[in-house]
Design an enzyme around this catalytic site. Structure first.
Site, PDB file in Angstrom:
ATOM      1  N   GLU A   1       0.827  -1.215   0.000  1.00  0.00           N
ATOM      2  CA  GLU A   1       0.000   0.000   0.000  1.00  0.00           C
ATOM      3  C   GLU A   1       0.858   1.261   0.000  1.00  0.00           C
ATOM      4  O   GLU A   1       0.520   2.254  -0.649  1.00  0.00           O
ATOM      5  CB  GLU A   1      -0.952  -0.009   1.206  1.00  0.00           C
ATOM      6  CG  GLU A   1      -2.113  -0.968   1.072  1.00  0.00           C
ATOM      7  CD  GLU A   1      -1.711  -2.424   1.208  1.00  0.00           C
ATOM      8  OE1 GLU A   1      -2.423  -3.299   0.669  1.00  0.00           O
ATOM      9  OE2 GLU A   1      -0.670  -2.699   1.854  1.00  0.00           O
TER      10      GLU A   1
ATOM     11  N   HIS B   1     -11.167  -6.559   7.861  1.00  0.00           N
ATOM     12  CA  HIS B   1     -11.888  -6.223   6.632  1.00  0.00           C
ATOM     13  C   HIS B   1     -13.166  -5.443   6.930  1.00  0.00           C
ATOM     14  O   HIS B   1     -14.106  -5.458   6.139  1.00  0.00           O
ATOM     15  CB  HIS B   1     -12.237  -7.488   5.838  1.00  0.00           C
ATOM     16  CG  HIS B   1     -11.048  -8.246   5.362  1.00  0.00           C
ATOM     17  ND1 HIS B   1     -10.349  -9.109   6.173  1.00  0.00           N
ATOM     18  CD2 HIS B   1     -10.418  -8.263   4.163  1.00  0.00           C
ATOM     19  CE1 HIS B   1      -9.349  -9.640   5.497  1.00  0.00           C
ATOM     20  NE2 HIS B   1      -9.359  -9.146   4.272  1.00  0.00           N
TER      21      HIS B   1
END
Length: 211
Positions: free
Chosen positions: A94, A164
């Protein structure tokens, strides 16, 4: 808090004044030949990305697994239509995704980065907060990465677990130099994403998974 409210309000106004003009035009053209249809947020995001890539030859879409459509299928069909030089996968990093986006935007590209889940945005926090948000300020306005949009699906849907299901948007609303957007529905998502892509400042665009 005042700065955060002003940032979000300005971009909301951009949605009305800029993006929806193009959206309304497209809707009017479509309505001549086809009936209107109900779409979800993912389809709205996909439509917006197609419009952005079609209208701007320097627009790029990249992230983990975006070339085959991504986890939520928001980028489905883009590789086949626009090619591997404009729609491509990245390594599982990321920090690298956002860092590449900053460099691409500073070089004149319209960089549309996808963070696969907002929960994974934390490794890129330094790049967003200390690089993207400050790029124009630290160069005295000589350089900027305003062509950067960072997309991230966020929130819980009932089965994602703690890695998540997070909602990290509040961390970024306190940072001057970036804009934070959370869409309230498919129509908002399409208009606001088009506005974010056109905006002169870097934007973090959160997409509610429940929609």
């Amino acid at each position: 808090m005042l700065a955060a409210r002003r940032t979000i309000t300005v971009l909301t106004r951009h949605r009305c004044n800029i993006a929806l003009r193009g959206l309304a035009t497209q809707t009017a053209l479509d309505s001549k030949d086809t009936e209107s249809s109900r779409i979800n947020l993912c389809t709205a995001v996909n439509d917006a990305l197609q419009i952005a890539l079609e209208n701007n030859k320097r627009a790029l879409v990249f992230g983990e697994d975006v070339s085959f459509g991504g986890v939520f299928r928001c980028t489905a069909g883009l590789l086949q239509r626009f090619g591997k030089d404009r729609v491509f996968n990245t390594p599982l990093s990321e920090q690298g995704i956002v860092g590449f986006g900053i460099g691409a935007a500073a070089s004149g590209y319209t960089a549309i980065a996808e963070i696969q889940f907002a929960d994974y945005i934390y490794p890129a926090f330094d790049q967003i907060v200390n690089e993207a948000s400050k790029y124009r300020y630290r160069s005295g306005g000589e350089f900027n990465c305003g062509g950067l949009t960072i997309r991230a699906p966020y929130g819980a849907v009932g089965h994602g677990g703690h890695y998540h299901s997070q909602s990290p948007e509040s961390f970024f609303t306190h940072i001057p130099g970036i804009k934070v957007v959370v869409a309230g529905g498919p129509a908002d998502a399409k208009g606001l994403l088009l506005s974010a892509i056109q905006d002169p400042d870097p934007v973090v665009f959160f997409e509610p998974k429940m929609m």
